[in-house]
Motif scaffolding. Sequence first.
Motif, PDB file in Angstrom:
ATOM      1  N   LEU A   5     -45.162 -15.739 -37.282  1.00 20.87           N
ATOM      2  CA  LEU A   5     -44.170 -16.676 -37.486  1.00 20.87           C
ATOM      3  C   LEU A   5     -44.332 -18.070 -36.948  1.00 20.87           C
ATOM      4  CD1 LEU A   5     -41.215 -16.934 -38.335  1.00 20.87           C
ATOM      5  CD2 LEU A   5     -40.419 -16.254 -36.047  1.00 20.87           C
ATOM      6  N   LEU A   6     -44.997 -18.325 -35.786  1.00 22.01           N
ATOM      7  CA  LEU A   6     -45.432 -19.697 -35.363  1.00 22.01           C
ATOM      8  C   LEU A   6     -46.342 -20.298 -35.996  1.00 22.01           C
ATOM      9  CD1 LEU A   6     -45.481 -18.907 -31.271  1.00 22.01           C
ATOM     10  CD2 LEU A   6     -44.024 -20.454 -32.419  1.00 22.01           C
ATOM     11  N   LYS A   7     -47.114 -19.342 -36.567  1.00 20.49           N
ATOM     12  CA  LYS A   7     -48.419 -20.059 -37.645  1.00 20.49           C
ATOM     13  C   LYS A   7     -47.741 -20.491 -38.889  1.00 20.49           C
ATOM     14  CE  LYS A   7     -53.125 -18.933 -39.145  1.00 20.49           C
ATOM     15  NZ  LYS A   7     -53.730 -17.869 -39.471  1.00 20.49           N
ATOM     16  N   LYS A   8     -46.833 -19.896 -39.540  1.00 22.88           N
ATOM     17  CA  LYS A   8     -46.099 -20.497 -40.450  1.00 22.88           C
ATOM     18  C   LYS A   8     -45.050 -21.344 -40.276  1.00 22.88           C
ATOM     19  CE  LYS A   8     -45.515 -15.635 -42.956  1.00 22.88           C
ATOM     20  NZ  LYS A   8     -44.565 -14.660 -43.221  1.00 22.88           N
ATOM     21  N   SER A   9     -44.451 -21.417 -39.219  1.00 25.19           N
ATOM     22  CA  SER A   9     -43.910 -22.800 -38.826  1.00 25.19           C
ATOM     23  C   SER A   9     -44.762 -23.827 -38.587  1.00 25.19           C
ATOM     24  CB  SER A   9     -43.104 -22.294 -37.210  1.00 25.19           C
ATOM     25  OG  SER A   9     -42.436 -23.572 -36.943  1.00 25.19           O
TER      26      SER A   9
ATOM     27  N   MET B 163     -30.682  -7.209 -37.180  1.00 26.31           N
ATOM     28  CA  MET B 163     -31.377  -7.865 -38.274  1.00 26.31           C
ATOM     29  C   MET B 163     -32.814  -7.925 -38.176  1.00 26.31           C
ATOM     30  SD  MET B 163     -28.207 -10.808 -39.090  1.00 26.31           S
ATOM     31  CE  MET B 163     -26.606 -10.361 -39.473  1.00 26.31           C
ATOM     32  N   LYS B 164     -33.740  -7.850 -39.195  1.00 23.32           N
ATOM     33  CA  LYS B 164     -34.955  -7.794 -38.959  1.00 23.32           C
ATOM     34  C   LYS B 164     -35.271  -9.479 -39.318  1.00 23.32           C
ATOM     35  CE  LYS B 164     -36.128  -3.059 -40.481  1.00 23.32           C
ATOM     36  NZ  LYS B 164     -36.686  -2.238 -41.375  1.00 23.32           N
ATOM     37  N   ARG B 165     -34.471 -10.002 -39.831  1.00 25.69           N
ATOM     38  CA  ARG B 165     -34.911 -11.588 -40.113  1.00 25.69           C
ATOM     39  C   ARG B 165     -33.522 -12.320 -39.550  1.00 25.69           C
ATOM     40  NH1 ARG B 165     -39.043 -12.473 -43.584  1.00 25.69           N
ATOM     41  NH2 ARG B 165     -39.817 -10.753 -44.842  1.00 25.69           N
ATOM     42  N   PRO B 166     -33.980 -13.591 -39.044  1.00 27.70           N
ATOM     43  CA  PRO B 166     -32.707 -14.589 -38.553  1.00 27.70           C
ATOM     44  C   PRO B 166     -31.765 -14.881 -39.896  1.00 27.70           C
ATOM     45  CG  PRO B 166     -34.741 -15.768 -38.757  1.00 27.70           C
ATOM     46  CD  PRO B 166     -35.101 -14.227 -39.184  1.00 27.70           C
ATOM     47  N   TRP B 167     -31.144 -14.039 -40.552  1.00 23.30           N
ATOM     48  CA  TRP B 167     -30.197 -14.417 -41.515  1.00 23.30           C
ATOM     49  C   TRP B 167     -29.130 -15.337 -40.887  1.00 23.30           C
ATOM     50  CZ3 TRP B 167     -32.169 -13.182 -45.968  1.00 23.30           C
ATOM     51  CH2 TRP B 167     -32.880 -12.166 -45.957  1.00 23.30           C
ATOM     52  N   LEU B 168     -28.363 -15.103 -39.767  1.00 24.37           N
ATOM     53  CA  LEU B 168     -27.419 -15.805 -39.515  1.00 24.37           C
ATOM     54  C   LEU B 168     -27.791 -17.514 -39.323  1.00 24.37           C
ATOM     55  CD1 LEU B 168     -25.452 -13.705 -36.981  1.00 24.37           C
ATOM     56  CD2 LEU B 168     -24.982 -14.435 -39.169  1.00 24.37           C
ATOM     57  N   ARG B 169     -29.029 -17.603 -38.519  1.00 22.47           N
ATOM     58  CA  ARG B 169     -29.672 -18.883 -38.343  1.00 22.47           C
ATOM     59  C   ARG B 169     -29.928 -19.595 -39.608  1.00 22.47           C
ATOM     60  NH1 ARG B 169     -33.531 -17.459 -33.551  1.00 22.47           N
ATOM     61  NH2 ARG B 169     -33.611 -15.564 -34.633  1.00 22.47           N
ATOM     62  N   GLY B 170     -30.565 -18.633 -40.448  1.00 24.29           N
ATOM     63  CA  GLY B 170     -31.212 -19.246 -41.658  1.00 24.29           C
ATOM     64  C   GLY B 170     -29.833 -19.979 -42.642  1.00 24.29           C
ATOM     65  N   PHE B 171     -28.850 -19.116 -42.491  1.00 28.23           N
ATOM     66  CA  PHE B 171     -27.520 -19.652 -43.361  1.00 28.23           C
ATOM     67  C   PHE B 171     -27.086 -20.862 -42.706  1.00 28.23           C
ATOM     68  CE2 PHE B 171     -22.980 -19.835 -43.426  1.00 28.23           C
ATOM     69  CZ  PHE B 171     -22.804 -19.760 -44.770  1.00 28.23           C
TER      70      PHE B 171
END
Length: 461
Positions: free
Chosen positions: A13-17, A422-430
Amino acid sequence: MGSQLQGRGRKQLLKKSSRLSPLLLISVILLGLSFVFLVPPFQNPDEVKHLGGCLFWALPEQKSPEMIAFWEARVVEDMKESRWFRFVGMGEAPARMKRVSQLPYLFCSSLQEPDNRNTLYHRVGGGLLRLFTLDHRPLTFLYILRLSSWLFLSLATTLYWLWCRRREEGLFLFLGLSLIPQWVMISTSVSYDAVLGGLSLLFFLGARELVENGRWWLFPLLAVPAVLAPFVKLSGGLFLALFLGFAWLFAPYSLKERLRTVGALCLASPLLFWAAYRGSYLSALQSKVSDWFNGGTVRPDGWLLDYVQWASYWDVLGESLLFKAGWMHHSLSLFWYTPLLLLFLAAMTGLFLLWGGKMLEEREERVVLFHLLCLGSLLTLSLLWSGQHGIFVQGRLLFPVLLPLVSLVNHGLCLWERRLEMKRPWLRGFALLFLSLFFMAAIFKLLGVYYGELSAPLPGL
């Protein structure tokens, strides 16, 4: 095995970021530059007054009455040419108005005498203008000062980006702050709020490292922005000194390390007191305390129990923290503010309801408590002061604690994601998606207001 997989996931995740972060940084810096030219001259809060303060220090020490009258008339002419009087609802400028000190409700003093609100920002701004010949128009000087604010914001944003890209939640923290339209707009204006916001951002970058990891050598470094900030803006900068004490309180220090920090501060104290004396900081502080206890302006009867008034305060505070352009005139429709308010309330609810389930690590708990204390103290005192004086609190007064605010929202939404598995940060993504749309809507609002619909005077301030 599970912890190893989790660690690999965080690294990926850090690498993608990290791959995305340089593009995001460039985009944010260019968006800030667009606000320098998108907002018409003098249309950010108090830009007329701050430009006058910088011009006072830019002009030669021996100011003749003729020179002062000439420069004040030039400022007024540039304001007329920039349609400032029409934008704020006055229509055309009064024919007899020739001087800045004649402007209503701006509290602009003559350029011959320093305003009692002049600060280190105005002195440094005046020194910057002295690098240019004085045959330029005041409007040119305004854009020079705006660009200097943008450069300072870009520097602070770059350091913030370097800090964020090392963290798992860095994408949310970076965009959550950088895409608040009011932050970008005020931070690229002629205002000491631009410098104070940058200093506060740098302060909290170090303060969070101090509270999380207890690096004692950060404490004397944090004293630098904490000492500089009150010279830039006394009412907002004083809080950084208080927050420095909070950081010392929450840092995981041993007794030996705590004594080291106190010793380092004691060694620096003679220099700090000398700077406070030379900068008239102590006398200004005494004046502020006197105004607080004596009621500097209006103290309405029963203001503490005036619930309608408090509701108005919160309404203005929320709008102007996110976006309220011009001289507190132009905002978006309620459709845009409501979802962001609901996300904020959901985050705060997550903090208070889910915290007890031991879903936060010990160092995360220290950070949350530290940020809550910083945000709560500034917000409480600001609201009490505004209630006592009968004025509204503008959202830019909370810019010194904007990073703690964004961090608390991140922690609150993260707790909901963990509780809901949640397996992904859906709330923060929204939240980031909606904030991006909000930012675009603010730009279209500025374009529509200043370059479209404003063909007739507004109702006025």
